[in-house]
Design an enzyme around this catalytic site. Structure first.
Site, PDB file in Angstrom:
ATOM      1  CB  CYS A 115      88.502  15.076 -52.455  1.00  0.00           C
ATOM      2  SG  CYS A 115      88.879  15.186 -50.698  1.00  0.00           S
ATOM      3  CG  HIS A 181      85.847  18.512 -50.844  1.00  0.00           C
ATOM      4  ND1 HIS A 181      85.939  17.232 -51.325  1.00  0.00           N
ATOM      5  CD2 HIS A 181      85.356  19.265 -51.881  1.00  0.00           C
ATOM      6  CE1 HIS A 181      85.512  17.191 -52.576  1.00  0.00           C
ATOM      7  NE2 HIS A 181      85.153  18.409 -52.938  1.00  0.00           N
ATOM      8  CG  HIS A 193      84.567  18.650 -56.560  1.00  0.00           C
ATOM      9  ND1 HIS A 193      83.789  18.898 -55.458  1.00  0.00           N
ATOM     10  CD2 HIS A 193      83.701  18.701 -57.617  1.00  0.00           C
ATOM     11  CE1 HIS A 193      82.532  19.104 -55.818  1.00  0.00           C
ATOM     12  NE2 HIS A 193      82.446  18.986 -57.124  1.00  0.00           N
TER      13      HIS A 193
END
Length: 239
Positions: A115, A181, A193
């Site tokens: 990510c 994240h 993402h």
């Protein structure tokens, strides 16, 4: 080499210049044989062969005399085919774009294509260069806070969800008390993402994602035109 590239671009005037960087040290100027040289460039097969005979092609160079300092949709598609860095001359500056996988459809490899890599690469396309760093698996459970510790130092400031706009970075806490994240807001209530064991993709910013977001961040130098670079890359997956 920088002087040679900028001089060549200047000599081409309103037409796009083009050429090659060989072994990261030599510039070979080429003729633009496009039928529309003011808006596109094309290098002849003979020039490709000549360049390859002189060493390893490490970058393709061209210019945007009256354009933006980002790679166009066509540029990004052709960069995937050449699989090398592309250098762009714009406003008498050389903007260097490293070769990368398309933002959508990447396999997840922690520390290589994860990510943070997606976030870093997307912003690289927009002209921002953030550091890469080693990150162990489960760093968020081992006393580290890699996102929050680095956002402000890399030029980001926190904004409210009510002002959410394209290009903003949304941070999440997923099964952890620590932010672990990141996603990029791409408009129309969608985020881009990359999760473990999944390909990088778009998702709706609602339900689970809305419930677990931590904060939203915007770069202090962000301009709406920057987002076009991310859109151009996502268009690769529709071709």
């Amino acid at each position: 080499m920088k002087t040679q590239i900028l001089y060549h671009a200047k000599q081409c005037g309103e037409d796009e210049c083009c050429g090659f960087v060989i072994d990261n040290k030599t510039y070979i100027p080429c003729d633009n044989i496009s039928n529309d040289p003011k808006n596109h460039f094309e290098i002849s097969p003979d020039d490709w062969i000549t360049a390859e005979e002189q060493g390893v092609i490490t970058a393709v160079v061209h210019s945007h005399p009256d354009g933006l300092p980002i790679l166009s949709e066509a540029d990004q598609i052709f960069q995937q085919q050449t699989a090398v860095d592309w250098w762009l001359v714009c406003d008498n500056q050389i903007h260097k774009f490293r070769y990368m996988q398309p933002l959508i459809g990447r396999e997840f490899i922690h520390g290589t294509t994860d990510c943070y890599t997606l976030f870093r690469d997307a912003y690289h396309l927009c002209g921002f260069n953030f550091p890469d760093f080693h990150r162990d698996d489960d760093w968020w459970d081992n006393g580290q806070n890699l996102y929050l510790d680095n956002m402000q130092s890399n030029g980001f400031h926190q904004v409210s969800i009510s002002s959410l706009q394209e290009g903003d970075v949304i941070l999440f806490s997923l099964n952890s008390k620590t932010v672990n994240h990141a996603a990029i807001y791409i408009g129309n209530n969608l985020i881009l993402h990359h999760l473990p064991k999944r390909l990088s993709k778009r998702d709706l910013f609602s339900g689970y994602w809305l419930k677990n977001y931590h904060s939203i961040w915007r770069h202090k130098q962000w301009q709406p035109s920057n987002f076009m670079a991310i859109l151009n890359n996502m268009a690769i997956n529709t071709k």
